[in-house]
Motif scaffolding. Structure first.
Motif, PDB file in Angstrom:
ATOM      1  N   LEU A  40      -1.135  -7.534  12.477  1.00  0.00           N
ATOM      2  CA  LEU A  40      -2.371  -7.718  12.439  1.00  0.00           C
ATOM      3  C   LEU A  40      -2.958  -8.220  13.678  1.00  0.00           C
ATOM      4  CD1 LEU A  40      -2.852  -9.494   8.962  1.00  0.00           C
ATOM      5  CD2 LEU A  40      -3.493  -7.128   9.444  1.00  0.00           C
ATOM      6  N   ASP A  41      -2.249  -9.256  14.399  1.00  0.00           N
ATOM      7  CA  ASP A  41      -2.808  -9.591  15.687  1.00  0.00           C
ATOM      8  C   ASP A  41      -2.863  -8.398  16.898  1.00  0.00           C
ATOM      9  OD1 ASP A  41      -3.171 -11.861  14.790  1.00  0.00           O
ATOM     10  OD2 ASP A  41      -1.316 -12.876  15.449  1.00  0.00           O
ATOM     11  N   ALA A  42      -1.700  -7.562  16.938  1.00  0.00           N
ATOM     12  CA  ALA A  42      -1.443  -6.637  17.832  1.00  0.00           C
ATOM     13  C   ALA A  42      -2.469  -5.423  17.530  1.00  0.00           C
ATOM     14  CB  ALA A  42      -0.148  -6.197  17.718  1.00  0.00           C
ATOM     15  N   LYS A  43      -2.641  -5.018  16.311  1.00  0.00           N
ATOM     16  CA  LYS A  43      -3.336  -3.763  15.933  1.00  0.00           C
ATOM     17  C   LYS A  43      -4.940  -3.947  16.571  1.00  0.00           C
ATOM     18  CE  LYS A  43      -2.798  -2.681  11.803  1.00  0.00           C
ATOM     19  NZ  LYS A  43      -2.900  -2.491  10.225  1.00  0.00           N
ATOM     20  N   GLY A  44      -5.533  -4.740  16.533  1.00  0.00           N
ATOM     21  CA  GLY A  44      -6.878  -4.744  17.264  1.00  0.00           C
ATOM     22  C   GLY A  44      -7.935  -4.073  16.362  1.00  0.00           C
ATOM     23  N   GLY A  45      -8.449  -2.964  16.892  1.00  0.00           N
ATOM     24  CA  GLY A  45      -9.426  -2.147  16.343  1.00  0.00           C
ATOM     25  C   GLY A  45      -9.190  -1.013  15.811  1.00  0.00           C
ATOM     26  N   GLU A  46      -7.756  -0.479  15.713  1.00  0.00           N
ATOM     27  CA  GLU A  46      -7.340   0.784  15.429  1.00  0.00           C
ATOM     28  C   GLU A  46      -7.885   1.231  13.863  1.00  0.00           C
ATOM     29  OE1 GLU A  46      -3.206   1.210  15.678  1.00  0.00           O
ATOM     30  OE2 GLU A  46      -3.122   0.275  17.598  1.00  0.00           O
ATOM     31  N   ASP A  47      -8.395   2.227  13.631  1.00  0.00           N
ATOM     32  CA  ASP A  47      -8.991   2.940  12.570  1.00  0.00           C
ATOM     33  C   ASP A  47      -7.975   3.734  11.932  1.00  0.00           C
ATOM     34  OD1 ASP A  47     -11.236   1.360  12.787  1.00  0.00           O
ATOM     35  OD2 ASP A  47     -12.013   3.001  13.599  1.00  0.00           O
ATOM     36  N   ASP A  48      -7.002   4.549  12.756  1.00  0.00           N
ATOM     37  CA  ASP A  48      -6.306   5.530  11.909  1.00  0.00           C
ATOM     38  C   ASP A  48      -5.032   4.999  11.417  1.00  0.00           C
ATOM     39  OD1 ASP A  48      -5.047   4.549  14.113  1.00  0.00           O
ATOM     40  OD2 ASP A  48      -4.199   6.439  15.130  1.00  0.00           O
ATOM     41  N   ALA A  49      -4.740   3.922  11.123  1.00  0.00           N
ATOM     42  CA  ALA A  49      -3.684   3.206  10.400  1.00  0.00           C
ATOM     43  C   ALA A  49      -4.089   2.677   9.316  1.00  0.00           C
ATOM     44  CB  ALA A  49      -2.783   2.128  11.334  1.00  0.00           C
ATOM     45  N   ALA A  50      -4.702   3.376   8.140  1.00  0.00           N
ATOM     46  CA  ALA A  50      -4.935   2.918   6.759  1.00  0.00           C
ATOM     47  C   ALA A  50      -3.736   2.823   5.981  1.00  0.00           C
ATOM     48  CB  ALA A  50      -5.988   3.763   6.228  1.00  0.00           C
ATOM     49  N   PRO A  51      -2.849   3.659   5.981  1.00  0.00           N
ATOM     50  CA  PRO A  51      -1.534   3.146   4.942  1.00  0.00           C
ATOM     51  C   PRO A  51      -0.865   1.877   5.785  1.00  0.00           C
ATOM     52  CG  PRO A  51      -1.527   5.254   5.450  1.00  0.00           C
ATOM     53  CD  PRO A  51      -2.728   4.920   6.286  1.00  0.00           C
ATOM     54  N   LYS A  52      -0.725   1.856   6.747  1.00  0.00           N
ATOM     55  CA  LYS A  52      -0.145   0.772   7.512  1.00  0.00           C
ATOM     56  C   LYS A  52      -0.868  -0.429   7.008  1.00  0.00           C
ATOM     57  CE  LYS A  52       2.471  -0.870  11.350  1.00  0.00           C
ATOM     58  NZ  LYS A  52       3.609  -1.724  10.725  1.00  0.00           N
ATOM     59  N   LYS A  53      -2.093  -0.516   7.218  1.00  0.00           N
ATOM     60  CA  LYS A  53      -2.864  -1.683   6.924  1.00  0.00           C
ATOM     61  C   LYS A  53      -2.616  -2.232   5.401  1.00  0.00           C
ATOM     62  CE  LYS A  53      -7.734  -3.188   7.042  1.00  0.00           C
ATOM     63  NZ  LYS A  53      -8.975  -2.946   7.292  1.00  0.00           N
ATOM     64  N   GLU A  54      -2.553  -1.317   4.606  1.00  0.00           N
ATOM     65  CA  GLU A  54      -2.392  -1.506   3.129  1.00  0.00           C
ATOM     66  C   GLU A  54      -1.220  -2.182   2.911  1.00  0.00           C
ATOM     67  OE1 GLU A  54      -2.905   1.626   0.449  1.00  0.00           O
ATOM     68  OE2 GLU A  54      -4.963   2.143   1.269  1.00  0.00           O
ATOM     69  N   MET A  55      -0.085  -1.832   3.842  1.00  0.00           N
ATOM     70  CA  MET A  55       1.180  -2.353   3.687  1.00  0.00           C
ATOM     71  C   MET A  55       1.199  -3.717   4.262  1.00  0.00           C
ATOM     72  SD  MET A  55       4.801  -0.740   5.027  1.00  0.00           S
ATOM     73  CE  MET A  55       4.573  -0.913   6.595  1.00  0.00           C
ATOM     74  N   ASP A  56       0.426  -4.015   5.375  1.00  0.00           N
ATOM     75  CA  ASP A  56       0.209  -5.446   6.011  1.00  0.00           C
ATOM     76  C   ASP A  56      -0.399  -6.349   4.922  1.00  0.00           C
ATOM     77  OD1 ASP A  56       1.573  -4.338   8.336  1.00  0.00           O
ATOM     78  OD2 ASP A  56      -0.290  -3.986   9.364  1.00  0.00           O
ATOM     79  N   LEU A  57      -1.619  -5.588   4.282  1.00  0.00           N
ATOM     80  CA  LEU A  57      -2.154  -6.721   3.267  1.00  0.00           C
ATOM     81  C   LEU A  57      -1.170  -6.959   1.994  1.00  0.00           C
ATOM     82  CD1 LEU A  57      -5.735  -4.964   3.178  1.00  0.00           C
ATOM     83  CD2 LEU A  57      -5.091  -7.094   4.313  1.00  0.00           C
ATOM     84  N   LYS A  58      -0.221  -5.978   1.770  1.00  0.00           N
ATOM     85  CA  LYS A  58       0.683  -6.679   0.569  1.00  0.00           C
ATOM     86  C   LYS A  58       1.352  -7.549   1.239  1.00  0.00           C
ATOM     87  CE  LYS A  58       0.470  -2.278  -1.853  1.00  0.00           C
ATOM     88  NZ  LYS A  58       1.342  -1.008  -2.150  1.00  0.00           N
TER      89      LYS A  58
END
Length: 130
Positions: A35-53
């Motif tokens: 989450l810290d390294a991601k910054g403002g990337e918008d193309d990683a929606a599935p990864k974002k859901e996994m990170d939130l889980k």
């Protein structure tokens, strides 16, 4: 004068990351770092859901509720426990409130927790404060 450093230490380098001992904590730490390294990337929606889980799982393990409506597990266990009906003498409440410098409400709760026995309640209060 500065002390000599071992040969494997580089000046200005960050301290090495120490991984938690169990797999769940490692996943949570990995999710937090991504989450810290991601910054403002918008193309990683599935990864974002996994990170939130992973983040939600980590928060559950810590006992922190996801929102205010969902009680944490410790609070839920406390509410589920049946409350005993104990009649408390008002003289004992006044005694505890006066001697232990607490409100009458807290004194009543303390007495109920100790079966309306003033001596047990006072002993428990004093030993807990030490």
């Amino acid at each position: 004068m500065a002390e000599p450093q071992p040969p494997n230490v580089q000046e200005g380098a960050d301290a090495p990351d120490v991984l938690p001992p169990n797999a769940e904590d490692r996943k949570a730490a990995q999710a937090m770092s991504s989450l810290d390294a991601k910054g403002g990337e918008d193309d990683a929606a599935p990864k974002k859901e996994m990170d939130l889980k992973a983040l939600n799982n980590a928060m559950k393990n810590l006992g922190v509720a996801q929102d205010q409506k969902t009680p944490s597990s410790a609070a839920a266990r406390k509410e589920e426990a049946p409350k005993k009906l104990v009649k408390v003498d008002q003289a004992d409440v006044a005694l505890l409130a006066d001697q232990l410098a607490m409100s009458k409400t807290k004194a009543t709760e303390l007495l109920r927790a100790h079966d309306a026995d003033a001596a047990k309640a006072m002993t428990a209060w004093v030993t807990a404060a030490v």
